[in-house]
Scaffold this motif. Structure first.
Motif, mmCIF file in Angstrom:
data_model
loop_
_atom_site.group_PDB
_atom_site.id
_atom_site.type_symbol
_atom_site.label_atom_id
_atom_site.label_comp_id
_atom_site.label_asym_id
_atom_site.label_seq_id
_atom_site.Cartn_x
_atom_site.Cartn_y
_atom_site.Cartn_z
ATOM 1 N N ALA A 90 8.807 41.525 46.548
ATOM 2 C CA ALA A 90 10.200 41.957 46.523
ATOM 3 C C ALA A 90 10.225 43.479 46.644
ATOM 4 O O ALA A 90 9.253 44.157 46.303
ATOM 5 N N TRP A 91 11.325 43.998 47.142
ATOM 6 C CA TRP A 91 11.488 45.453 47.218
ATOM 7 C C TRP A 91 12.292 45.865 45.991
ATOM 8 O O TRP A 91 13.513 45.753 45.971
ATOM 9 N N THR A 92 11.583 46.365 44.988
ATOM 10 C CA THR A 92 12.268 46.757 43.762
ATOM 11 C C THR A 92 12.771 48.192 43.871
ATOM 12 O O THR A 92 12.100 49.057 44.433
ATOM 13 N N VAL A 93 13.959 48.396 43.335
ATOM 14 C CA VAL A 93 14.573 49.718 43.339
ATOM 15 C C VAL A 93 13.828 50.577 42.313
ATOM 16 O O VAL A 93 13.710 50.184 41.162
ATOM 17 N N ALA A 115 17.151 45.216 41.975
ATOM 18 C CA ALA A 115 17.302 46.281 40.975
ATOM 19 C C ALA A 115 17.265 45.637 39.601
ATOM 20 O O ALA A 115 17.630 44.471 39.435
ATOM 21 N N ILE A 116 16.825 46.408 38.623
ATOM 22 C CA ILE A 116 16.707 45.905 37.253
ATOM 23 C C ILE A 116 17.516 46.797 36.327
ATOM 24 O O ILE A 116 17.389 48.020 36.356
ATOM 25 N N SER A 117 18.328 46.167 35.508
ATOM 26 C CA SER A 117 19.079 46.865 34.471
ATOM 27 C C SER A 117 18.711 46.220 33.142
ATOM 28 O O SER A 117 18.537 45.000 33.065
ATOM 29 N N THR A 118 18.574 47.027 32.117
ATOM 30 C CA THR A 118 18.192 46.477 30.815
ATOM 31 C C THR A 118 19.282 46.715 29.781
ATOM 32 O O THR A 118 20.126 47.605 29.935
ATOM 33 N N VAL A 154 19.703 41.747 44.865
ATOM 34 C CA VAL A 154 19.813 41.102 43.563
ATOM 35 C C VAL A 154 19.732 42.174 42.493
ATOM 36 O O VAL A 154 18.898 43.077 42.574
ATOM 37 N N LEU A 155 20.619 42.082 41.524
ATOM 38 C CA LEU A 155 20.588 42.991 40.380
ATOM 39 C C LEU A 155 20.352 42.121 39.148
ATOM 40 O O LEU A 155 21.179 41.281 38.808
ATOM 41 N N ILE A 156 19.195 42.290 38.527
ATOM 42 C CA ILE A 156 18.830 41.505 37.349
ATOM 43 C C ILE A 156 19.154 42.318 36.106
ATOM 44 O O ILE A 156 18.693 43.453 35.960
ATOM 45 N N VAL A 164 23.936 39.545 44.234
ATOM 46 C CA VAL A 164 23.876 38.543 43.172
ATOM 47 C C VAL A 164 23.428 39.244 41.906
ATOM 48 O O VAL A 164 22.414 39.940 41.894
ATOM 49 N N LEU A 165 24.209 39.085 40.848
ATOM 50 C CA LEU A 165 23.867 39.648 39.545
ATOM 51 C C LEU A 165 23.333 38.522 38.665
ATOM 52 O O LEU A 165 24.045 37.541 38.414
ATOM 53 N N ILE A 166 22.086 38.633 38.238
ATOM 54 C CA ILE A 166 21.493 37.611 37.382
ATOM 55 C C ILE A 166 21.652 38.021 35.926
ATOM 56 O O ILE A 166 21.156 39.070 35.501
#
Length: 140
Positions: free
Chosen positions: A135-138, A108-111, A76-78, A5-7
């Motif tokens: 949560a298990w963050t990348v 995972a987090i992308s900015t 999840v990729l935010i 899921v991409l938020i």
């Protein structure tokens, strides 16, 4: 194949980070790395956070749908912009809406930011909130 899921977390007019979401969706699918779906917070228009999902007496249909998508996702990729070193209120709202649902969920987090720090400051604040919810963050 994993389901991601991409938020898309920006709800601003003229948002730039949504283009990053579209790119990542295309990349993951073209390279057959995952099935994907976009959860666009601009479309949800959630009410301001009052209580966690598990403690609410009534759940709106969008809340239930969002929760189900997070639960069913393998990860999840935010994608978030950086607003003055932090993340958007709408994203904080949905992160706090859930709690147990984030437990052991790979995130995972992308900015996306044209500021001097290129979005790097938002990662630490968002990552800290997700860590608190287990949560298990990348890491990279």
């Amino acid at each position: 194949m994993p389901h991601i899921v991409l938020i898309s977390s920006s709800v601003r007019t003229g948002r730039k980070s949504h283009r990053v979401v579209l790119y990542l969706k295309k990349y993951l699918e073209e390279h057959q790395l995952a099935t994907t779906e976009i959860v666009d917070l601009k479309e949800y228009d959630f009410p301001v956070f009052h209580e966690r999902y598990s403690r609410l007496e009534e759940h709106t249909a969008p809340m239930q749908e969002f929760r189900e998508k997070i639960l069913k996702a393998d990860g999840v990729l935010i994608v978030t912009p950086e607003y003055n070193g932090g993340y958007p209120a709408g994203l904080k709202n949905v992160v706090d809406l859930l709690y147990d649902e984030w437990h052991r969920k790979p995130v995972a987090i992308s900015t996306a930011s044209n500021g001097a720090f290129g979005g790097t400051q938002v990662i630490t604040s968002l990552q800290f909130s997700l860590w608190k919810m287990r949560a298990w963050t990348v890491p990279a």
